[in-house]
Design an enzyme around this catalytic site. Structure first.
Site, PDB file in Angstrom:
ATOM      1  CG  LEU A 168      -1.981  -1.047   1.365  1.00 59.04           C
ATOM      2  CD1 LEU A 168      -2.776  -0.839   2.649  1.00 59.04           C
ATOM      3  CD2 LEU A 168      -2.919  -1.034   0.167  1.00 59.04           C
ATOM      4  CG  ASP A 169       0.537   4.176  -3.038  1.00 56.16           C
ATOM      5  OD1 ASP A 169       1.381   3.372  -3.470  1.00 56.16           O
ATOM      6  OD2 ASP A 169      -0.352   4.682  -3.741  1.00 56.16           O
ATOM      7  CE  LYS A 170       5.321   9.019   4.621  1.00 55.61           C
ATOM      8  NZ  LYS A 170       6.348  10.084   4.469  1.00 55.61           N
TER       9      LYS A 170
END
Length: 316
Positions: free
Chosen positions: A136-138
């Site tokens: 998952l993106d930051k």
């Protein structure tokens, strides 16, 4: 590592770059490592920090403090609390908070999910990416599955490739949708000119996103997205491609002023379902949106109610 070393640039090095001179004076270290020390402020020229490109002319006093570069210590265990939704002998499901980086990389060499897994999961150091199966993106929150054994990781990766893992996201996208649901079937690859971005490109990898509008607001919509594939930034790229970038997205969001301020891209992995790699049992989890996302929906709901009340008042 050795302690600080004091060196004097020999006259024979006159006209050379500092990094070149030090690489010759300290042949046990590579030039790239010396450059890393210079960039990190670990090399002093006289009483001032050094610059790798500056020229030396002989006689200069140089101090060098050898140290591991950040990327050399990235894969180490750190006692970082993990919000665990499910754990057994084979898998770990977490509700990743926004702001937690999944994997170490430039600018984020510590404090990542991988560092936490190395501390939490015995044997994680022996697994590719410490058992991480997908990312998952930051600034995306929500559910992620991590393998605790190599066998589980192999099976989960195959399940991902077969599109058998159920991944459902909630997003707040800008603009008004002209229909309730649809698909974005468009290949995604690296942006042709902006290499830090992804884009819909002809020679990209196949990517398919199903979307459904859960609630339409005057200038935005609460949207549910279901991934058939798992490309980098897929939902962000696909919704921007059809003219509905995510609220708060600093990369794909465009320049239009948002209807409501939001400090990150409004994206949350709300549901995750998969076949357990050992038992063969279908398992599914749900993670309510975090406080900031829930507050955003509440603010948008209130805005919609005010708009409808005004329309009713005008009509009467």
């Amino acid at each position: 590592m050795p302690t600080t070393r004091a060196l004097v640039i020999p006259a024979a090095h006159a006209g050379k770059r500092l990094d070149q001179s030090l690489a010759e004076l300290m042949p046990e270290y590579s030039r790239s490592r010396i450059q890393g020390w210079i960039d990190a402020g670990l090399v002093g020229l006289g009483d001032a920090p050094a610059n790798r490109k500056q020229k030396v002319w002989g006689g200069e006093a140089v101090t060098v403090t050898p140290a591991p570069l950040p990327e050399e210590t990235a894969f180490r265990a750190e006692a970082i609390a993990l919000p665990i939704v499910h754990e057994d002998a084979d898998i770990l499901v977490i509700d990743k908070p926004a702001g937690l980086v999944t994997h170490p990389g430039a600018g984020n060499w510590e404090g990542t999910l991988l560092n936490a897994l190395l501390h939490h999961v015995p044997g994680a150091a022996g697994l590719p990416r410490a058992g991480i199966v997908h990312r998952l993106d930051k600034d995306t929150s929500g559910l992620m599955v991590v393998a605790k054994t190599l066998e589980a990781q192999t099976r989960l990766v195959r399940e991902m490739q077969a599109r058998a893992v159920k991944r459902v996201y909630w997003a707040v996208a800008l603009g008004r949708f002209d229909r309730r649901e649809g698909d974005v079937d468009a290949p995604i690859g690296r942006h042709p000119t902006q290499r830090v971005k992804m884009a819909v490109v002809e020679r990209g990898k196949p990517a398919l996103t199903h979307w459904t509008v859960l609630r339409q607001y005057p200038r935005a919509a609460w949207v549910e997205c279901r991934l058939a594939t798992g490309r980098t930034h897929q939902i962000r790229v696909h919704l921007a491609h059809i003219g509905h970038p995510l609220l708060g997205d600093p990369v794909y969001g465009g320049r239009a002023p948002p209807p409501v301020p939001f400090a990150r891209q409004a994206l949350h992995a709300v549901r995750l379902g998969l076949t357990h790699p050992t038992s063969g049992e279908w398992m599914e989890w749900r993670a309510p949106p975090p406080a900031d996302f829930a507050g955003l929906l509440q603010t948008l709901d209130q805005s919609l109610e005010q708009t409808l009340d005004k329309e009713d008042s005008d009509a009467s």
